[in-house]
Design a protein around this motif. Structure first.
Motif, PDB file in Angstrom:
ATOM      1  N   GLU A 119       0.849  -1.203   0.000  1.00 37.19           N
ATOM      2  CA  GLU A 119       0.000   0.000   0.000  1.00 37.19           C
ATOM      3  C   GLU A 119       0.880   1.248   0.000  1.00 37.19           C
ATOM      4  N   GLU A 120       0.337   2.328  -0.564  1.00 31.70           N
ATOM      5  CA  GLU A 120       1.120   3.551  -0.616  1.00 31.70           C
ATOM      6  C   GLU A 120       0.876   4.462   0.569  1.00 31.70           C
ATOM      7  N   SER A 121      -0.302   4.317   1.178  1.00 34.58           N
ATOM      8  CA  SER A 121      -0.561   5.135   2.361  1.00 34.58           C
ATOM      9  C   SER A 121      -0.987   4.202   3.488  1.00 34.58           C
ATOM     10  N   LEU A 122      -1.087   4.747   4.693  1.00 26.45           N
ATOM     11  CA  LEU A 122      -1.553   3.923   5.805  1.00 26.45           C
ATOM     12  C   LEU A 122      -2.970   3.470   5.488  1.00 26.45           C
ATOM     13  N   THR A 123      -3.333   2.287   5.966  1.00 29.76           N
ATOM     14  CA  THR A 123      -4.652   1.758   5.663  1.00 29.76           C
ATOM     15  C   THR A 123      -5.648   2.195   6.732  1.00 29.76           C
ATOM     16  N   PRO A 124      -6.712   2.882   6.340  1.00 25.49           N
ATOM     17  CA  PRO A 124      -7.675   3.360   7.329  1.00 25.49           C
ATOM     18  C   PRO A 124      -8.548   2.218   7.844  1.00 25.49           C
ATOM     19  N   ILE A 125      -8.848   2.254   9.127  1.00 28.72           N
ATOM     20  CA  ILE A 125      -9.816   1.308   9.699  1.00 28.72           C
ATOM     21  C   ILE A 125     -10.990   2.149  10.184  1.00 28.72           C
ATOM     22  N   TYR A 126     -12.130   1.921   9.560  1.00 28.59           N
ATOM     23  CA  TYR A 126     -13.298   2.750   9.864  1.00 28.59           C
ATOM     24  C   TYR A 126     -14.213   2.081  10.874  1.00 28.59           C
ATOM     25  N   PRO A 127     -14.942   2.865  11.615  1.00 26.73           N
ATOM     26  CA  PRO A 127     -16.039   2.277  12.389  1.00 26.73           C
ATOM     27  C   PRO A 127     -17.024   1.668  11.379  1.00 26.73           C
ATOM     28  N   THR A 128     -17.430   0.444  11.627  1.00 26.45           N
ATOM     29  CA  THR A 128     -18.296  -0.224  10.643  1.00 26.45           C
ATOM     30  C   THR A 128     -19.636  -0.579  11.251  1.00 26.45           C
ATOM     31  N   THR A 129     -20.469  -1.149  10.452  1.00 19.74           N
ATOM     32  CA  THR A 129     -21.741  -1.656  10.949  1.00 19.74           C
ATOM     33  C   THR A 129     -22.057  -2.893  10.140  1.00 19.74           C
ATOM     34  N   GLU A 130     -23.046  -3.662  10.577  1.00 17.79           N
ATOM     35  CA  GLU A 130     -23.354  -4.908   9.906  1.00 17.79           C
ATOM     36  C   GLU A 130     -23.631  -4.673   8.419  1.00 17.79           C
ATOM     37  N   ARG A 189      -6.334   8.979   4.048  1.00 16.80           N
ATOM     38  CA  ARG A 189      -5.201   8.253   3.458  1.00 16.80           C
ATOM     39  C   ARG A 189      -3.891   8.892   3.911  1.00 16.80           C
ATOM     40  N   PRO A 190      -3.539   8.696   5.175  1.00 17.47           N
ATOM     41  CA  PRO A 190      -2.317   9.347   5.658  1.00 17.47           C
ATOM     42  C   PRO A 190      -1.081   8.790   4.958  1.00 17.47           C
ATOM     43  N   PRO A 191      -0.087   9.620   4.713  1.00 13.36           N
ATOM     44  CA  PRO A 191       1.138   9.134   4.089  1.00 13.36           C
ATOM     45  C   PRO A 191       1.898   8.210   5.034  1.00 13.36           C
ATOM     46  N   VAL A 192       2.793   7.448   4.464  1.00 11.74           N
ATOM     47  CA  VAL A 192       3.570   6.476   5.211  1.00 11.74           C
ATOM     48  C   VAL A 192       4.235   7.076   6.446  1.00 11.74           C
ATOM     49  N   GLU A 193       4.713   8.317   6.304  1.00  9.82           N
ATOM     50  CA  GLU A 193       5.484   8.888   7.404  1.00  9.82           C
ATOM     51  C   GLU A 193       4.607   9.548   8.476  1.00  9.82           C
ATOM     52  N   ALA A 194       3.280   9.441   8.351  1.00  9.77           N
ATOM     53  CA  ALA A 194       2.395  10.096   9.319  1.00  9.77           C
ATOM     54  C   ALA A 194       2.663   9.590  10.738  1.00  9.77           C
ATOM     55  N   ASP A 195       2.464  10.474  11.692  1.00  7.50           N
ATOM     56  CA  ASP A 195       2.683  10.121  13.092  1.00  7.50           C
ATOM     57  C   ASP A 195       1.452   9.381  13.604  1.00  7.50           C
ATOM     58  N   GLN A 196       1.556   8.048  13.620  1.00  8.02           N
ATOM     59  CA  GLN A 196       0.378   7.241  13.955  1.00  8.02           C
ATOM     60  C   GLN A 196      -0.096   7.454  15.375  1.00  8.02           C
ATOM     61  N   GLU A 197       0.851   7.677  16.245  1.00  8.28           N
ATOM     62  CA  GLU A 197       0.485   7.844  17.650  1.00  8.28           C
ATOM     63  C   GLU A 197      -0.358   9.114  17.826  1.00  8.28           C
TER      64      GLU A 197
END
Ligand code: ADP
Ligand code: MG
Length: 693
Positions: free
Chosen positions: A145-156, A205-213
């Protein structure tokens, strides 16, 4: 300004979104493309690089790639399929508790796979349970992947992959610039806010170098940018509400002193400085031609009732009626007794209305209210039923409004409205509200604080004690009663069920009656009839009972100065604000008072911390701040109050430091009605009607 906005494009405009998916998305509060873009990831995964297996540690999450070295079925406590995977740096076990024969066949030795999952310590060392995996071909380099992978709140029925696809499509629209920037450029510069489009793109779609914390903590400038605008929208909406009320006329209630003066003279005490100050603030409001909307906060026992009485008297002096509403019959009745004792000698008539009042008596009260022969009306919600019509209502006082929701508070403003004139409104609360919350949830109100207790009160001594020492506590209760003091014994239960709480109180009362047979012991709980409760309270007040076993129904407002000891069982189960309210029932007289917090051992770290706060301070505001810190605004305000407080991005506590800035910017944009409406519309949109009930 044109705001062709993404808010006008329904999700069904996207390819592949039909009625079924549209419905499911509604559960996530997503109806249009803007909603979709404001539906932010709750966290991210890093799939931007392949991690050497040898460098993995428990807790890591990431992409690995290697060759299968064998797949077996392991028996053990739970049958599982175990696959050994190796790259040049190490080996790891992939474990599956659910698997098919085909899967096992596919994971043959020599096969190359790429997986993603979280590393943990398992039976065979480092393991990943149920990784996502797919076969890869060694001769081709598979892309990451080119950017960090987002994890969204989901529903059924709406999974991550689907949300990623949808947001990808919505982000495509963003390129066209259709998410209008609403914060004017100079203000954005001044407050260093990144452009909205950039912020939204970054967060999805944060870039690879984004500060995840930083992202995880919600403290990234892009997140703050959105939170800022959302808080601004709420602020502007409340401001609008307030301006609208201001445009309504209100009765001019000029103070003549005709009733206030003799009332003050007959009081057995002088007002405290704080009472005088707040009374003067209210008095000034009442003589304005638009409705007062004032919140008076005063700790338990700070003497709010007298201040309310003064306001009511000014209404009467101005030729209008005043209504005083309390959330429970016990409290309403207590007010009725106070007001009639104080005011009838001045030649005024006080009417009384509660649910339990029926038939002819009720009719008589209703008539006095309707024809204006009663100048003051005291009661419960019953006051705001359709059958009640006031001759000329000039002021509404709502006591302990924490029990009433925001919704009711707003609805009340409408009641008693005549010819475009609204009555003045005074709201009193004993629950100190942290400044962060008054600046947001209550931005439509002016606030006064009675920050001084009447002299001669001795602060309550608070003792934290384990329930293993219950026998000592009972002994102490006995001693106190023999010295002529009165005691509260409060039972709590973790279950919300009122029935269970009442049952617990009944059992405790029985036990105490056995242990302390010479004492007069009463019991009060929420399942008793109002008349029964009132009777018990009255006899406790008249000192015909030594000990009152109660559920948390006595929490608010009940005033028995001779009660100087309170036992609270399982205090660790209550919020700090609630404990503070309860404790406020003692320490109202001049004798030294005690509050014994009898916890059930062992206490959690947080439980210990919370009870320590209670022991260390009796300052309601400090307790409220601590409560907010430990439990968050939803709990502090009560869930019924959070209707207007559900934020998409902002978090009142985390973003509290933004509020001062929000207020300033609100002032800077307030003139521009179109802009203000656009901001409100964007964030509150469908909810705005709610705020204007
Ligand atoms: P709360 O703010 O909790 O509603 P109340 O109005 O019930 O407090 O007042 C608590 C008690 O303090 C009452 O008995 C009241 O008569 C008394 N009180 C109020 N103001 C004063 C004062 N200025 N000096 C002495 N006692 C006061
Ligand atoms: Mg009160």
């Amino acid at each position: 300004m044109s705001i062709l906005s993404l808010a006008q494009l329904p999700v069904t405009d996207l390819k592949g979104v039909g009625a079924a998916l549209e419905q499911k998305l509604q559960k996530l509060d997503i109806q249009n493309l803007q909603d979709l873009l404001f539906h932010l990831p709750s966290r991210y995964q890093d799939r931007t690089r392949v991690i050497p297996i040898g460098s993995l540690r428990p807790g890591d999450e990431g992409v690995i790639e290697g060759e299968v070295k064998g797949t077996d079925i392991a028996m053990g406590r739970r049958r599982s399929m175990v696959c050994r995977l190796q790259d040049g740096t190490g080996t790891i076990t992939l474990r599956f508790f659910h698997f098919s024969a085909a899967q096992k066949n596919n994971l043959k030795s020599g096969v190359r796979i790429r997986c993603f999952g979280e590393v943990r310590t398992g039976a065979s060392g480092l393991e990943i349970y149920h990784p996502e995996y797919r076969r890869v071909d060694e001769s081709v380099i598979s892309p990451v992947e080119e950017s960090l992978t987002p994890i969204y709140p989901t529903t059924e029925g709406v999974n991550q992959a689907r949300l990623r696809m949808l947001t990808e499509a919505a982000l495509g629209y963003l390129e066209a610039g259709s998410l209008t920037e609403l914060i004017p450029e100079p203000l954005r510069q001044q407050w260093r806010l990144p452009p909205l489009n950039d912020a939204v793109k970054y967060l999805h779609r944060p870039p690879v170098e984004a500060d995840q914390e930083q992202l995880l903590d919600g403290l990234h400038p892009a997140q703050r940018r959105l939170a800022f605008e959302e808080l601004l929208a709420h602020h502007l909406s409340l401001q609008k509400l307030r301006n609208r009320t201001r445009q309504q006329g209100a009765p001019l209630l000029t103070s003549t002193g005709q009733y206030c003066q003799p009332f003050l003279e007959q009081l057995p005490f002088p007002l405290t400085g704080a009472q005088q100050r707040v009374a003067a603030e209210i008095s000034a409001d009442l003589s304005q031609p638009y409705p007062m909307l004032r919140l008076v906060q005063g700790d338990v026992g700070s003497g709010k009732t007298v201040v309310a009485a003064l306001a009511a008297l000014q209404a009467v002096e101005g030729g209008f009626q005043a209504a005083v509403m309390a959330p429970t019959e016990i409290l309403a009745e207590q007010h009725y007794i106070n007001f009639s004792t104080w005011l009838e000698p001045l030649g005024l008539k006080v009417a009384w209305l509660a649910g339990k009042l029926k038939g002819k008596k009720r009719q008589a009260q209703l008539e006095m209210i309707a024809d204006g022969s009663a100048q003051i009306v005291v009661g419960t919600h019953a006051l705001f039923q359709d059958e009640v019509s006031f001759a000329n209502l000039g002021l509404v006082v709502v006591d302990e409004q924490h029990r009433f929701g925001v919704h009711q508070r707003l609805a009340l403003r409408e009641k008693g409205r005549q010819d475009k004139r609204s009555p003045h409104q005074l709201i009193m609360t004993a629950t100190p509200i942290p400044r962060t919350l008054t600046m947001s949830a209550y931005a439509d109100l002016d606030c006064s604080v009675i920050d001084e207790l009447p002299p001669g009160r001795t602060p309550v001594n608070t003792v934290v004690i384990s329930d293993q020492r219950r026998a000592e506590v009972v002994q102490r209760v006995q001693d106190a009663c023999h010295q002529g003091r009165q005691v509260y014994w409060v039972c709590t239960l973790i279950e919300e069920s009122e029935a269970l709480q009442c049952q617990a109180a009944e059992v405790t009362a029985e036990e105490l009656r056995e242990a302390l047979s010479e004492l007069r012991i009463g019991l009060i709980h929420g399942r008793m009839k109002p008349a029964e409760k009132a009777e018990i309270m009255a006899s406790y007040k008249a000192a015909e009972l030594d000990l009152l076993v109660a559920t948390t129904v006595i929490e608010v407002g009940v005033d028995v100065p001779n009660a100087s000891v309170m036992i609270i069982e399982n205090p660790e189960r209550l919020g700090l604000a609630q404990l503070h309210q309860l404790r406020g029932r003692v320490g109202r007289g001049s004798v030294e008072s005690f509050c014994l917090l009898m916890y059930h051992a062992p206490l959690s770290q947080q439980g210990r911390e919370r009870l320590a706060v209670m022991r260390e301070t009796t300052d309601g505001f400090r307790i409220a701040e601590k409560d907010l810190e430990l439990r968050g605004p939803g709990e502090v305000l009560g869930t019924r109050q959070t209707g207007m407080m559900s934020f998409k991005v902002a978090d009142l506590q985390r973003d509290a430091d933004l509020l001062t800035r929000v207020k300033q910017v609100a002032g800077q944009v307030a003139e521009d009605v179109e802009l203000t409406d656009a901001i409100i519309q964007r964030w509150l949109g469908r909810d705005e009607q709610y705020a204007t009930v």
